[in-house]
Design a protein around this motif. Structure first.
Motif, PDB file in Angstrom:
ATOM      1  N   VAL A  37       0.821  -1.222   0.129  1.00 53.14           N
ATOM      2  CA  VAL A  37       0.042  -0.091  -0.093  1.00 53.14           C
ATOM      3  C   VAL A  37       0.744   1.313  -0.063  1.00 53.14           C
ATOM      4  N   ILE A  38       1.941   1.310   0.692  1.00 50.29           N
ATOM      5  CA  ILE A  38       2.706   2.423   0.833  1.00 50.29           C
ATOM      6  C   ILE A  38       3.498   2.735  -0.298  1.00 50.29           C
ATOM      7  N   ALA A  60       2.732  -5.598  10.202  1.00 46.67           N
ATOM      8  CA  ALA A  60       2.122  -6.958  10.403  1.00 46.67           C
ATOM      9  C   ALA A  60       0.915  -6.531  10.753  1.00 46.67           C
ATOM     10  N   GLN A  61       0.384  -5.479  11.412  1.00 45.73           N
ATOM     11  CA  GLN A  61      -0.883  -5.294  11.961  1.00 45.73           C
ATOM     12  C   GLN A  61      -1.518  -4.320  10.981  1.00 45.73           C
ATOM     13  N   LYS A  62      -1.032  -4.077   9.840  1.00 47.61           N
ATOM     14  CA  LYS A  62      -1.538  -3.301   8.832  1.00 47.61           C
ATOM     15  C   LYS A  62      -1.687  -1.686   9.240  1.00 47.61           C
ATOM     16  N   THR A  63      -0.808  -1.204  10.158  1.00 56.52           N
ATOM     17  CA  THR A  63      -0.910   0.210  10.495  1.00 56.52           C
ATOM     18  C   THR A  63       0.541   0.885  10.427  1.00 56.52           C
ATOM     19  N   ALA A  64       0.610   1.879   9.930  1.00 55.20           N
ATOM     20  CA  ALA A  64       1.614   2.674   9.817  1.00 55.20           C
ATOM     21  C   ALA A  64       1.545   4.184  10.132  1.00 55.20           C
ATOM     22  N   GLY A 106      -7.532   0.174   6.305  1.00 54.51           N
ATOM     23  CA  GLY A 106      -8.793   0.044   7.049  1.00 54.51           C
ATOM     24  C   GLY A 106      -8.508   0.514   8.621  1.00 54.51           C
ATOM     25  N   LEU A 107      -7.858   1.577   8.766  1.00 52.12           N
ATOM     26  CA  LEU A 107      -7.449   2.210   9.966  1.00 52.12           C
ATOM     27  C   LEU A 107      -8.432   2.998  10.546  1.00 52.12           C
ATOM     28  N   LYS A 138     -12.762  10.759   3.915  1.00 47.62           N
ATOM     29  CA  LYS A 138     -12.509   9.409   3.209  1.00 47.62           C
ATOM     30  C   LYS A 138     -12.885   8.322   4.179  1.00 47.62           C
ATOM     31  N   THR A 139     -12.427   8.328   5.577  1.00 42.34           N
ATOM     32  CA  THR A 139     -12.439   7.162   6.377  1.00 42.34           C
ATOM     33  C   THR A 139     -13.317   7.419   7.748  1.00 42.34           C
ATOM     34  N   GLY A 140     -13.315   8.705   7.972  1.00 45.25           N
ATOM     35  CA  GLY A 140     -14.144   8.909   9.192  1.00 45.25           C
ATOM     36  C   GLY A 140     -13.402   8.577  10.534  1.00 45.25           C
TER      37      GLY A 140
END
Length: 297
Positions: A37-38, A60-64, A106-107, A138-140
């Motif tokens: 994604v990045i 690994a937890q899909k966060t950055a 999905g943050l 876009k995400t809220g």
């Protein structure tokens, strides 16, 4: 005949070996999704640029933690591995790309930080505002900003406050005695003044700051900084172990044992912070969403 001067090279300071409490197994899950994604959206992260030791776990937890305003900083801080030098143009589509990345990952809690841009009249404050707005639209998601000091530009600070981030974070990084070595071109009081301004303009907006330990500070100096932060209304505090990113940055003076982090955390909680995270692997944006939720619960 010109006399030759022989310069004897100084031996390199031996790299300190990590103590057992700073060694941990790598997560078994993959980082590929976050990395793709990045890369696909051509974004910068402090995870990579600052060589964060928690990157594997977080990705690994899909966060950055997104780093905006380019990948070159205008300040020569002694602790940081982000490249320094000539900065590039601000990419006007960056807010949309940050928002798209947050959506793909999905943050529910997004942390946006930046390089320091002393070359810009507002230090990049307007761009910060646009990034916060784009992510929200876009995400809220809730958004935490981790800003530079904007050289004390009050109008710039106010502009970021107007974006109504859920947490306004600005790190003091170290104790004032070490600023000339650790945080060159920064001013300790200017950082305190920024946090005070945010709280004055938005009393209900949680503020946050962080310290790196192991650069030569004393226990009492850390407590003095914590007291200064509380005096300007700072709500949350993080304290973690400084780790030398590369040979070009300051060496570690001391590995602070977990028991000392625990004691510092306990003493700082007594000062009235709503939340204190203190431990070797703690970083300003590490588990930031959980920290904010606990602070406001």
């Amino acid at each position: 005949m010109q006399q030759l001067t022989i310069v004897t090279p100084q031996p390199e300071r031996p790299k300190r070996r990590l103590p057992k409490w700073l060694k941990r197994p790598l997560p078994s899950t993959e980082m590929a999704f976050t990395s793709n994604v990045i890369e696909d959206l051509n974004l910068e992260t402090v995870c990579e640029s600052a060589k964060c030791p928690n990157r594997t776990e977080c990705w690994a937890q899909k966060t950055a933690t997104f780093m905006i305003l380019g990948n070159v900083c205008t300040r020569p801080c002694g602790f940081c591995s982000v490249p320094k030098g000539k900065t590039g143009e601000i990419l006007i589509d960056e807010p949309e790309r940050v928002a798209e990345a947050a959506a793909r990952l999905g943050l529910k809690y997004v942390v946006i930080t930046c390089v320091t841009r002393d070359d810009l009249p507002d230090g990049g404050a307007e761009h910060f505002y646009e990034c916060v707005q784009a992510v929200r639209a876009k995400t809220g998601a809730d958004v935490e900003v981790l800003t530079s000091d904007f050289r004390g530009n009050r109008a710039a600070i106010s502009r970021v406050v107007e974006a109504r981030p859920d947490v306004f974070n600005h790190n003091v990084e170290s104790v004032p005695r070490l600023y000339s070595r650790v945080r060159r071109n920064a001013i300790y009081q200017r950082s305190l003044d920024l946090l005070k301004q945010v709280k004055d303009e938005a009393p209900d907006m949680p503020t946050k700051s962080g310290l790196m330990l192991g650069l030569g500070e004393t226990f009492d100096e850390v407590l003095d900084v914590a007291a200064d932060l509380r005096a300007v209304g700072c709500d949350m505090l993080t304290m973690g172990q400084y780790l030398q990113p590369s040979a070009d940055q300051l060496p570690v003076e001391r590995f602070v044992p977990p028991e000392e982090f625990d004691e510092l955390g306990e003493q700082c909680r007594k000062l009235g912070f709503s939340m204190v995270a203190s431990g070797p692997f703690v970083r300003s944006s590490y588990h930031a969403g959980e920290m904010a939720a606990e602070a406001t619960s």
